[in-house]
Design an enzyme around this catalytic site. Structure first.
Site, PDB file in Angstrom:
ATOM      1  N   THR A  74      52.798  36.793 -17.018  1.00  0.00           N
ATOM      2  CA  THR A  74      52.487  35.529 -16.178  1.00  0.00           C
ATOM      3  C   THR A  74      52.515  35.645 -14.824  1.00  0.00           C
ATOM      4  OG1 THR A  74      52.933  34.020 -18.157  1.00  0.00           O
ATOM      5  CG2 THR A  74      53.073  33.019 -16.090  1.00  0.00           C
ATOM      6  N   LYS A 156      55.537  25.983 -15.723  1.00  0.00           N
ATOM      7  CA  LYS A 156      56.424  27.282 -15.512  1.00  0.00           C
ATOM      8  C   LYS A 156      56.370  27.475 -13.990  1.00  0.00           C
ATOM      9  CE  LYS A 156      54.790  30.018 -19.254  1.00  0.00           C
ATOM     10  NZ  LYS A 156      54.078  31.366 -19.624  1.00  0.00           N
ATOM     11  N   ASP A 299      50.249  29.243 -24.101  1.00  0.00           N
ATOM     12  CA  ASP A 299      50.895  30.452 -23.919  1.00  0.00           C
ATOM     13  C   ASP A 299      52.383  30.455 -24.925  1.00  0.00           C
ATOM     14  OD1 ASP A 299      51.740  33.287 -23.037  1.00  0.00           O
ATOM     15  OD2 ASP A 299      53.811  32.412 -22.429  1.00  0.00           O
TER      16      ASP A 299
HETATM   17 ZN    ZN Z   1      53.381  34.693 -22.322  1.00  0.00          ZN
END
Ligand code: ZN
Length: 531
Positions: A74, A156, A299
């Protein structure tokens, strides 16, 4: 003569294709869908009727876009999208990496000199200090004297900070208190976001059920859910999921939420809020504003249920509808002539190897701890004392500095090659000099903080949990992602089949916006028609 003509043709084509737009966009919406494989555009296309359908019908689609680095995670993915270069230069070589000097693993964006804003969590001590080159958002802020507003949101921190860069107005990410940030960007959350966090708390989203969005018969037949992880609070890995039971069973108050479509919903909700409250795309500047969104729920669900599960498909069908809401809002409130959208992903993902094997595919699964101890044993058997083997991470081996290190690297490489699951291994010197494209991916994905020996498993093989899946390799399923530009300024839609690199996005946006390319950018400008 033929060459000269070709040159003239290319020259003319490049002038017409990349002429400066008559009206520069007032807003750039930069969307990253975490773990979106390129085939997700087509595999579910019959079922798309919202944002993905709009992009497929009206976008400039690059069907053969790839990452040029490995490992494919990521943070390196997002950093490459925004810097237009590889981890080798932007410095984000993984999400976490081992630091030989102190024997600890560091997180890519951790910064002890910052303090959390909007939360007490130490996990909000974050900044872009390890991103070693500028981003296109930095260059935009620079060119506009900070008049452009650049806001980045993700579940995130790495999905937001890599986008906001060093000079953007704000990066916000989700913790159990809501969207938070660090004092690198601000001293306190904007009032509107404080209010948003109060009314849009995670518990309020986790009610009702997550069931099939459309009739179950539209989803491909599943042979089994054996290799899907069963979330805490559920009895099986299958619809319907009772969201309040998942929430109650989740001691972290946030992890279960992030793996449901509600994780993307809160991002959409905050996106609509920031567009309204910060009047993005409505400023009368020569340079546009930026809304950067990284949708991460895709994800989390991929990791827990794999790339073919009904949960993953349903997540994308719902994201299709969520993007539709966003695009409608933009059309109505910013105006269809005034915004552009660029959509891509930070990496793809492998198939679950155990499931794929049943289907006859050449894949293999390994438990990470077993693999590491087998590697260690092979290296020790080859004559390297255990004390010199410091760490295994990101498909690399870290060795203690010593007088015979060069020789030791070769011994470790050869020892790893004896392992039946290893396809290839290289020393650091080899990845610097080898013309092998897989070695080049490693070179682009590493810098002096990386290990001394690099290795790759066979294609389709992963060392992970038995259920779900992961990413990180240099193989196609991890490097191949969608790249779509969409907006009125591009005129008619086109399919582009030439192979392009993800690091081409940043210089292309620099050209469209009339700003400098990021400092270490080494991508190409994509051939987009501009009205
Ligand atoms: Zn991932």
């Amino acid at each position: 003569m033929k060459k000269a003509l070709q040159f003239i043709f290319t020259f003319i084509a490049s002038i017409t294709l990349m002429a400066q737009p008559k009206t520069a966009p007032k807003l750039v919406v930069s969307i990253v869908v975490d773990q979106m494989r390129a085939d997700y555009l087509t595999r579910f296309s019959d079922l798309y009727q919202g944002g993905f359908k709009t992009l497929l019908e009206n976008g400039e689609i690059f069907w053969n876009a790839h990452y040029t680095h490995s490992p494919t995670y990521t943070a390196p993915g997002h950093a490459s999208i925004y810097t237009g270069t590889d981890p080798r230069f932007h410095g984000i070589i993984a999400n976490d990496w081992y630091v030989a000097e102190n024997g600890k693993t560091t997180y890519c964006l951790e910064d002890e000199n910052t303090s959390p804003v909007g939360t007490k969590s130490k996990y909000a001590k974050r900044s872009p200090k390890n991103i070693l080159s500028t981003t296109w958002t930095d260059e935009l802020e620079w060119a506009s004297n900070k008049k452009s507003k650049v806001f980045a949101f993700s579940l995130k921190d790495r999905g937001a900070i890599c986008a906001a860069g060093h000079y953007g107005d704000a990066a916000f990410w989700l913790d159990k208190s809501g969207f938070v940030s660090s004092n690198y960007y601000m001293s306190s959350l904007p009032k509107w976001l404080q209010n948003f966090n109060k009314t849009n708390n995670i518990k309020s989203y986790m009610s009702g059920e997550w069931d099939y969005l459309i009739n179950k018969k539209n989803y491909p037949k599943l042979l089994s859910t054996e290799f899907e992880r069963i979330p805490r609070g559920a009895r099986k890995a299958d619809f319907p999921y009772n969201l309040s039971l998942l929430y109650k069973a989740d001691t972290t108050e946030i992890e279960a939420f992030k793996s449901t479509p509600k994780g993307n919903q809160i991002l959409l909700d905050v996106a609509l809020k920031v567009l309204d409250m910060e009047k993005l795309g409505k400023h009368n500047n020569r340079f546009p504003d930026v809304l950067a969104l990284s949708f991460s729920a895709t994800d989390y669900i991929g990791h827990s249920t794999g790339i073919r599960s009904h949960e993953t498909i349903d997540m994308y069908l719902r994201l299709d509808r969520q993007l539709d809401t966003l695009f409608h809002y933009l059309n109505e409130n910013v105006g269809e002539d005034n915004f552009i959208v660029v959509l891509t992903a930070d990496h793809g993902a492998a198939d679950n190897p155990s499931q794929a094997k049943i289907d006859g595919m050449p894949t293999d699964w390994m438990a990470p701890a077993d693999l590491e101890s087998e590697f260690r044993e092979l290296i020790i058997t080859a004559g390297i004392p255990s004390k010199f083997i410091l760490n295994f991470s990101n498909d690399q081996v870290y060795l203690q500095e010593n007088d015979s290190l060069k020789n030791m690297e070769k011994i470790v490489r050869d020892a790893l090659l004896k392992h039946p699951k290893i396809a290839e291994a290289w020393t650091k010197e080899e990845i610097r000099n080898s013309p092998d494209p897989f070695a080049k991916l490693r070179r682009n994905g590493s810098n002096k903080s990386s290990g001394q020996v690099f290795y790759a498993l066979y294609p389709g093989s992963i060392a992970y949990y038995k259920t779900g899946t992961t990413h990180g390799s240099g193989y196609t399923y991890d490097t191949h992602v969608p790249v779509i530009f969409y907006g009125k300024i591009f005129g008619s839609s086109q399919n582009h089949i030439e192979r392009i690199n993800i690091k081409d996005i940043a210089p292309t946006l620099s050209k469209i916006l009339g700003i400098a390319q990021p400092s270490a950018c080494n991508g190409n400008i994509l051939p987009l028609p501009i009205n």
